[in-house]
Design a protein around this motif. Sequence first.
Motif, PDB file in Angstrom:
ATOM      1  N   GLU A  82      -5.242  -3.029 -15.772  1.00 52.65           N
ATOM      2  CA  GLU A  82      -4.539  -1.928 -15.107  1.00 52.65           C
ATOM      3  C   GLU A  82      -4.921  -1.856 -13.632  1.00 52.65           C
ATOM      4  OE1 GLU A  82      -3.657   2.853 -15.728  1.00 52.65           O
ATOM      5  OE2 GLU A  82      -5.017   1.783 -17.091  1.00 52.65           O
ATOM      6  N   ARG A  83      -6.219  -1.977 -13.356  1.00 48.95           N
ATOM      7  CA  ARG A  83      -6.660  -1.975 -11.963  1.00 48.95           C
ATOM      8  C   ARG A  83      -6.164  -3.212 -11.224  1.00 48.95           C
ATOM      9  NH1 ARG A  83     -12.639  -2.143 -12.522  1.00 48.95           N
ATOM     10  NH2 ARG A  83     -12.533  -2.467 -10.265  1.00 48.95           N
ATOM     11  N   GLY A  84      -6.047  -4.339 -11.940  1.00 44.46           N
ATOM     12  CA  GLY A  84      -5.582  -5.564 -11.320  1.00 44.46           C
ATOM     13  C   GLY A  84      -4.188  -5.434 -10.729  1.00 44.46           C
ATOM     14  N   PHE A  85      -3.293  -4.756 -11.444  1.00 44.56           N
ATOM     15  CA  PHE A  85      -1.935  -4.578 -10.919  1.00 44.56           C
ATOM     16  C   PHE A  85      -1.960  -3.863  -9.570  1.00 44.56           C
ATOM     17  CE2 PHE A  85      -0.256  -5.365 -15.256  1.00 44.56           C
ATOM     18  CZ  PHE A  85       0.864  -6.125 -14.931  1.00 44.56           C
ATOM     19  N   SER A  86      -2.779  -2.818  -9.446  1.00 44.13           N
ATOM     20  CA  SER A  86      -2.785  -2.032  -8.212  1.00 44.13           C
ATOM     21  C   SER A  86      -3.609  -2.683  -7.115  1.00 44.13           C
ATOM     22  CB  SER A  86      -3.309  -0.626  -8.486  1.00 44.13           C
ATOM     23  OG  SER A  86      -4.629  -0.663  -9.011  1.00 44.13           O
ATOM     24  N   GLU A  87      -4.762  -3.255  -7.470  1.00 44.98           N
ATOM     25  CA  GLU A  87      -5.677  -3.764  -6.443  1.00 44.98           C
ATOM     26  C   GLU A  87      -5.299  -5.144  -5.928  1.00 44.98           C
ATOM     27  OE1 GLU A  87      -9.827  -3.313  -7.409  1.00 44.98           O
ATOM     28  OE2 GLU A  87      -9.443  -1.480  -8.564  1.00 44.98           O
ATOM     29  N   LEU A  88      -4.417  -5.842  -6.658  1.00 45.71           N
ATOM     30  CA  LEU A  88      -4.056  -7.200  -6.250  1.00 45.71           C
ATOM     31  C   LEU A  88      -2.624  -7.312  -5.756  1.00 45.71           C
ATOM     32  CD1 LEU A  88      -5.878  -8.861  -9.217  1.00 45.71           C
ATOM     33  CD2 LEU A  88      -6.336  -9.460  -6.845  1.00 45.71           C
ATOM     34  N   GLN A  89      -1.901  -6.205  -5.694  1.00 44.89           N
ATOM     35  CA  GLN A  89      -0.482  -6.290  -5.386  1.00 44.89           C
ATOM     36  C   GLN A  89      -0.200  -6.852  -3.997  1.00 44.89           C
ATOM     37  OE1 GLN A  89       1.383  -2.440  -5.393  1.00 44.89           O
ATOM     38  NE2 GLN A  89      -0.392  -1.407  -4.512  1.00 44.89           N
ATOM     39  N   LYS A  90      -1.153  -6.746  -3.088  1.00 45.60           N
ATOM     40  CA  LYS A  90      -0.947  -7.292  -1.752  1.00 45.60           C
ATOM     41  C   LYS A  90      -1.453  -8.730  -1.624  1.00 45.60           C
ATOM     42  CE  LYS A  90      -1.061  -2.837   0.634  1.00 45.60           C
ATOM     43  NZ  LYS A  90      -1.707  -2.016   1.692  1.00 45.60           N
ATOM     44  N   LEU A  91      -2.083  -9.235  -2.670  1.00 42.72           N
ATOM     45  CA  LEU A  91      -2.654 -10.582  -2.612  1.00 42.72           C
ATOM     46  C   LEU A  91      -1.793 -11.619  -3.306  1.00 42.72           C
ATOM     47  CD1 LEU A  91      -6.435  -9.772  -3.262  1.00 42.72           C
ATOM     48  CD2 LEU A  91      -5.262 -10.115  -1.082  1.00 42.72           C
ATOM     49  N   PHE A  92      -1.148 -11.240  -4.426  1.00 36.28           N
ATOM     50  CA  PHE A  92      -0.339 -12.206  -5.169  1.00 36.28           C
ATOM     51  C   PHE A  92       0.640 -11.446  -6.044  1.00 36.28           C
ATOM     52  CE2 PHE A  92      -0.161 -15.323  -8.917  1.00 36.28           C
ATOM     53  CZ  PHE A  92       0.850 -16.075  -8.327  1.00 36.28           C
ATOM     54  N   ASN A  93       1.888 -11.897  -6.025  1.00 39.15           N
ATOM     55  CA  ASN A  93       2.923 -11.238  -6.822  1.00 39.15           C
ATOM     56  C   ASN A  93       2.544 -11.168  -8.293  1.00 39.15           C
ATOM     57  OD1 ASN A  93       4.691 -10.815  -4.725  1.00 39.15           O
ATOM     58  ND2 ASN A  93       5.903 -12.657  -5.102  1.00 39.15           N
ATOM     59  N   ALA A  94       2.929 -10.075  -8.937  1.00 42.89           N
ATOM     60  CA  ALA A  94       2.925  -9.996 -10.390  1.00 42.89           C
ATOM     61  C   ALA A  94       4.378  -9.986 -10.839  1.00 42.89           C
ATOM     62  CB  ALA A  94       2.200  -8.751 -10.879  1.00 42.89           C
TER      63      ALA A  94
END
Length: 394
Positions: free
Chosen positions: A68-80
């Motif tokens: 859950e945190r990955g979706f928010s914390e990584l959204q600027k680093l690599f597309n989901a």
Amino acid sequence: MDTKDTASQLIPEEFLALANDPASLTSRTAARFGVSPHSFINWRWQMKHQVMDAAQAAAVLQLKDTEERGFSELQKLFNAGITPYYMGLMLPKIDAGEADCPIRLQALPRVEELKDSLGVADPLSEVPHSPVREVVHVYPDRVAFCVAQLCPVYCRYCFRKRRDDEVGLHFNRTIIDNGINYIASNPAIRDVLITGGDAFMASDQALEQLVQRIRAIPHVEIIRFGTRTPVTLPYRVTEKLARMLAQYHPIYVNTHFNCAEEITPEAQQAVANLVNAGIPVGNQAVLLRGVNDSPERMMALCRGLLRIRARPYYVFHPHAVEGTEHLRVSVRRGIEVMKSLRGNITGLGIPTYALDTPSGKVPINHNYVLGHDGEDLILETIRGEIWREVGVFQ
């Protein structure tokens, strides 16, 4: 993309039996997404409803905190982005102490990606090897032509994450024209690998136009596609698409199954559509921690591939791409896993274990050659015995 696809293209008849079977993965996952199975097998519907954020994922899965945190914390680093079909392969819940789901590991962002001491943006130095934009020319006789930007699933270990920072790369007319001009001007190029992103995210018409132009170059002998659609969006790989491509033989397709859980009846149908049209299908897996890094899991993958007529072709040692430290495996472990296949599955089912470098692929093998005694070769057999082959080392 072409918007003039007919209904028969969007709802492929060969997948209707799965859509009409209430026990199939197609029907069960369609129900989880609240849509009819007939809509679910429309590949355009799948792309329109890619899961891109935690709220969408949580509607069909119980997310771990790191996911859950990955979706928010990584959204600027690599597309989901994950197709509903591929979401349907994920275990909906992971209890504490259980091994993680290999599908979730590949597709769901997680905060572990923020920690990586070795990762780099372009581990294969593709940019310096691109004489024109999106044409990667490493080997003298072949090129990788990156015509696409979109993917059905954005794999967390993708070595082309860097392309997320760019826009306008998907079937860009100027990029394609310049690439074809470069290929046509270099008679040493005999093999063109069409890749991306995923080229099968274009319409049949756009794909045919591209293949026609490449096939018209006299010195190009074979055309290959790299696509993960049989694994992540099998409804895209229709009989109609396969028949169209088969008009331009020799055509080859390399796909990308990483674990036996991905080998579903839907995926089998997609591969069958290609093979039945005379298009050989090879598989290029990536060795990934928790996905296929044990003899048992690799054996299950290779046996499953043979059953659906996809030839195990390569297993790549994972690239040192940024954000993937938690998925990497040691070369020592990789050699052990690959060695376990020898003698326990037909040679047809043993892929080449390779490390991809900026200068090309380097095979990594257990060394069975122990030395020589005069003209005799001393070997270790696949059962660990010592064998002397007389008079062959001259």
